[in-house]
Scaffold this motif. Structure first.
Motif, PDB file in Angstrom:
ATOM      1  N   TYR A  83       0.988  -1.157   0.061  1.00 21.33           N
ATOM      2  CA  TYR A  83       0.152  -0.072   0.050  1.00 21.33           C
ATOM      3  C   TYR A  83       0.698   1.507  -0.017  1.00 21.33           C
ATOM      4  N   THR A  84       0.351   2.536  -0.625  1.00 22.03           N
ATOM      5  CA  THR A  84       1.086   3.482  -0.609  1.00 22.03           C
ATOM      6  C   THR A  84       0.509   4.419   0.563  1.00 22.03           C
ATOM      7  N   LYS A  85       1.510   5.375   0.823  1.00 26.07           N
ATOM      8  CA  LYS A  85       1.321   6.254   1.838  1.00 26.07           C
ATOM      9  C   LYS A  85      -0.138   6.909   1.670  1.00 26.07           C
ATOM     10  N   GLY A  86      -0.317   7.235   0.467  1.00 26.72           N
ATOM     11  CA  GLY A  86      -1.727   7.723   0.011  1.00 26.72           C
ATOM     12  C   GLY A  86      -2.801   6.809   0.331  1.00 26.72           C
ATOM     13  N   ASP A  87      -2.505   5.631  -0.016  1.00 27.23           N
ATOM     14  CA  ASP A  87      -3.713   4.572   0.680  1.00 27.23           C
ATOM     15  C   ASP A  87      -3.928   4.783   1.884  1.00 27.23           C
ATOM     16  N   GLY A  88      -2.828   4.737   2.900  1.00 28.09           N
ATOM     17  CA  GLY A  88      -2.909   5.021   4.396  1.00 28.09           C
ATOM     18  C   GLY A  88      -3.603   6.005   4.819  1.00 28.09           C
ATOM     19  N   LEU A  89      -3.403   7.265   4.271  1.00 28.11           N
ATOM     20  CA  LEU A  89      -3.866   8.415   4.628  1.00 28.11           C
ATOM     21  C   LEU A  89      -5.376   8.212   4.184  1.00 28.11           C
ATOM     22  N   GLY A  90      -5.611   7.795   3.113  1.00 31.00           N
ATOM     23  CA  GLY A  90      -7.195   7.722   2.683  1.00 31.00           C
ATOM     24  C   GLY A  90      -7.963   7.075   3.645  1.00 31.00           C
ATOM     25  N   ALA A  91      -7.418   5.674   3.829  1.00 34.13           N
ATOM     26  CA  ALA A  91      -7.951   4.877   5.036  1.00 34.13           C
ATOM     27  C   ALA A  91      -8.289   5.517   6.352  1.00 34.13           C
ATOM     28  N   GLU A  92      -7.225   6.165   6.768  1.00 30.66           N
ATOM     29  CA  GLU A  92      -7.264   6.938   7.944  1.00 30.66           C
ATOM     30  C   GLU A  92      -8.224   7.983   8.190  1.00 30.66           C
ATOM     31  N   ILE A  93      -8.417   8.843   7.045  1.00 27.56           N
ATOM     32  CA  ILE A  93      -9.576   9.711   6.845  1.00 27.56           C
ATOM     33  C   ILE A  93     -10.998   9.157   6.754  1.00 27.56           C
ATOM     34  N   VAL A  94     -11.204   8.379   6.113  1.00 26.17           N
ATOM     35  CA  VAL A  94     -12.394   7.657   5.858  1.00 26.17           C
ATOM     36  C   VAL A  94     -12.820   7.104   7.242  1.00 26.17           C
ATOM     37  N   GLY A  95     -11.953   6.219   7.831  1.00 26.17           N
ATOM     38  CA  GLY A  95     -12.289   5.504   9.029  1.00 26.17           C
ATOM     39  C   GLY A  95     -12.429   6.516  10.351  1.00 26.17           C
ATOM     40  N   THR A  96     -11.721   7.680  10.249  1.00 29.84           N
ATOM     41  CA  THR A  96     -12.136   8.364  11.247  1.00 29.84           C
ATOM     42  C   THR A  96     -13.254   9.422  11.097  1.00 29.84           C
ATOM     43  N   PHE A  97     -13.603   9.519   9.784  1.00 30.38           N
ATOM     44  CA  PHE A  97     -14.770  10.051   9.370  1.00 30.38           C
ATOM     45  C   PHE A  97     -16.117   9.194   9.871  1.00 30.38           C
ATOM     46  N   TYR A 101       7.554   1.804  21.360  1.00 29.95           N
ATOM     47  CA  TYR A 101       8.297   0.708  20.245  1.00 29.95           C
ATOM     48  C   TYR A 101       9.511   1.516  19.928  1.00 29.95           C
ATOM     49  N   ASN A 102       9.561   2.735  19.430  1.00 22.17           N
ATOM     50  CA  ASN A 102      10.658   3.735  19.056  1.00 22.17           C
ATOM     51  C   ASN A 102      11.633   3.116  18.122  1.00 22.17           C
ATOM     52  N   LYS A 103      11.080   2.584  16.870  1.00 22.68           N
ATOM     53  CA  LYS A 103      11.911   2.320  15.782  1.00 22.68           C
ATOM     54  C   LYS A 103      11.681   3.054  14.843  1.00 22.68           C
ATOM     55  N   ASP A 104      12.640   3.255  13.921  1.00 26.66           N
ATOM     56  CA  ASP A 104      12.651   4.124  12.685  1.00 26.66           C
ATOM     57  C   ASP A 104      11.483   3.924  11.791  1.00 26.66           C
ATOM     58  N   HIS A 105      10.888   2.828  11.501  1.00 23.22           N
ATOM     59  CA  HIS A 105       9.960   2.493  10.700  1.00 23.22           C
ATOM     60  C   HIS A 105       8.564   3.061  11.190  1.00 23.22           C
ATOM     61  N   ALA A 106       8.426   2.924  12.572  1.00 23.68           N
ATOM     62  CA  ALA A 106       7.370   3.243  13.272  1.00 23.68           C
ATOM     63  C   ALA A 106       6.984   4.749  13.227  1.00 23.68           C
ATOM     64  N   TRP A 107       8.290   5.402  13.042  1.00 26.33           N
ATOM     65  CA  TRP A 107       8.204   7.117  12.886  1.00 26.33           C
ATOM     66  C   TRP A 107       8.060   7.369  11.391  1.00 26.33           C
ATOM     67  N   ASN A 108       8.263   6.782  10.451  1.00 27.54           N
ATOM     68  CA  ASN A 108       8.458   7.087   9.035  1.00 27.54           C
ATOM     69  C   ASN A 108       7.119   7.270   8.653  1.00 27.54           C
ATOM     70  N   ASP A 109       5.970   6.766   8.923  1.00 27.81           N
ATOM     71  CA  ASP A 109       4.561   7.062   8.235  1.00 27.81           C
ATOM     72  C   ASP A 109       3.847   7.778   9.502  1.00 27.81           C
ATOM     73  N   HIS A 110       4.385   7.986  10.607  1.00 28.42           N
ATOM     74  CA  HIS A 110       3.497   8.523  11.655  1.00 28.42           C
ATOM     75  C   HIS A 110       2.671   9.761  11.437  1.00 28.42           C
ATOM     76  N   TRP A 111       3.063  10.541  10.473  1.00 28.47           N
ATOM     77  CA  TRP A 111       2.335  11.890  10.295  1.00 28.47           C
ATOM     78  C   TRP A 111       0.885  11.253   9.685  1.00 28.47           C
ATOM     79  N   ILE A 112       0.845  10.103   9.122  1.00 28.40           N
ATOM     80  CA  ILE A 112      -0.295   9.888   8.535  1.00 28.40           C
ATOM     81  C   ILE A 112      -1.469   9.834   9.557  1.00 28.40           C
ATOM     82  N   PHE A 113      -0.934   9.046  10.763  1.00 31.06           N
ATOM     83  CA  PHE A 113      -1.889   9.019  11.853  1.00 31.06           C
ATOM     84  C   PHE A 113      -2.180  10.375  12.826  1.00 31.06           C
ATOM     85  N   TRP A 114      -1.759  11.317  12.425  1.00 27.79           N
ATOM     86  CA  TRP A 114      -2.324  12.558  12.816  1.00 27.79           C
ATOM     87  C   TRP A 114      -3.122  13.369  11.854  1.00 27.79           C
TER      88      TRP A 114
END
Length: 307
Positions: free
Chosen positions: A193-207, A267-280
């Motif tokens: 999945y792309t970052k755009g997919d993840g962002l879209g899923a978070e937007i619709v799910g929170t809506f 958890y504090n691993k790099d890959h957990a922070w790479n996409d973290h902005w999506i979840f805000w």
């Protein structure tokens, strides 16, 4: 002889008059309890004929809250609720992760039930104290709709984030090896999945979640349907359950910035922070869209502060 003096004519006139009287009475009775639903901005009229009272918009700043014990009690309730939410849900995720076979564990369905069930229970427990937000996105949406002040919204978000960090920290303290070896329940965009997919899923799910919150706590529905306030935690928890079923394979399902932040910090691993902005960004955008949709389209209530 005049026509009106005929006995037959007088009887006919009397019968017609009596029939008209009865018919008019029946029509009046039939119209007596007609449902009248004003459309659009007409619903926001003088309000004298409403069978419910619309709560006044909260002020942007309310310094007096800082001197009230109920303000801090509500913040503590949000902290404890978010702590328990992360504790139970992340433990469930870890239990599924360590199982050698999907048949020997609750699986994705169980994880979804864990998140939805805990929200149901915690909203039920804390709704009378803090409103049972347990989610910065919910708090943000309600703030946009002027359901609470900026002072309270910021305090809630801080307490929710602290509770989430503590909840994930306790899980790591119980089983550090398992926690660190299985992603710590941190939200990331899944492979494929792309970052755009993840962002879209978070937007619709929170809506979906925030729209359900607005609908379940609507003052108009609470007044006309006595069961709505009693059942409010149920649709909210069920919405969380359904969104998790749909989006766990995509992002692990955030729709709650505090939940994502707590797991990422512990958890504090790099890959957990790479996409973290999506979840805000995703949850806050979804919450804003839900607030606008419900207030402007569904209820036609203007966004304005109390004078």
């Amino acid at each position: 002889m005049a026509l009106s003096s005929s006995p037959c004519t007088r009887a006919a006139i009397y019968t017609l008059a009596n029939h008209a009287k009865i018919t008019g009475y029946r029509i009046a009775e039939a119209n007596r309890f007609l449902e009248r639903q004003p459309i659009g901005t007409a619903a926001q009229g003088a309000g004298d004929d409403k069978d419910y009272k619309e709560p006044p918009p909260a002020p942007l700043f309310e310094p007096g809250e800082l001197k009230s014990w109920s303000f801090y009690r509500a913040g503590i309730a949000e902290f404890v609720a978010t702590f328990l939410f992360l504790y139970i849900t992340i433990l469930t995720v870890m239990g599924v992760s360590k199982s050698p076979s999907k048949c020997a564990t609750v699986g994705i369905q169980g994880i979804a039930w864990s998140f939805g069930g805990m929200i149901f229970a915690l909203v039920y427990c804390t709704a009378g104290i803090s409103g049972g937000h347990i989610n910065p996105a919910v708090t943000f949406g309600l703030f946009l709709a002027r359901k609470l002040s900026l002072t309270r919204a910021i305090f809630y978000i801080v307490m929710q984030c602290l509770g989430a960090i503590c909840g994930a920290g306790v899980v790591k303290g119980f089983q550090q090896g398992l926690y660190m070896g299985n992603g710590g329940g941190a939200n990331v965009v899944a492979s494929g999945y792309t970052k755009g997919d993840g962002l879209g899923a978070e937007i619709v799910g929170t809506f979906i979640l925030v729209y359900t919150v607005f609908s379940a706590t609507d003052a108009k529905r609470n007044a006309r349907d006595s069961h709505v306030p009693i059942l409010a935690p149920l649709p909210i928890g069920f919405a969380v359950f359904l969104v998790h079923l749909a989006t766990i394979p995509i992002t692990g399902t955030g729709i709650n910035p505090a939940r994502s932040l707590g797991a990422a910090i512990i958890y504090n691993k790099d890959h957990a922070w790479n996409d973290h902005w999506i979840f805000w960004v995703g949850p806050f955008v979804g919450a804003a869209l839900a607030a606008i949709y419900h207030q402007v389209i569904i209820r036609a209530i203007p966004f304005k502060s109390r004078s």
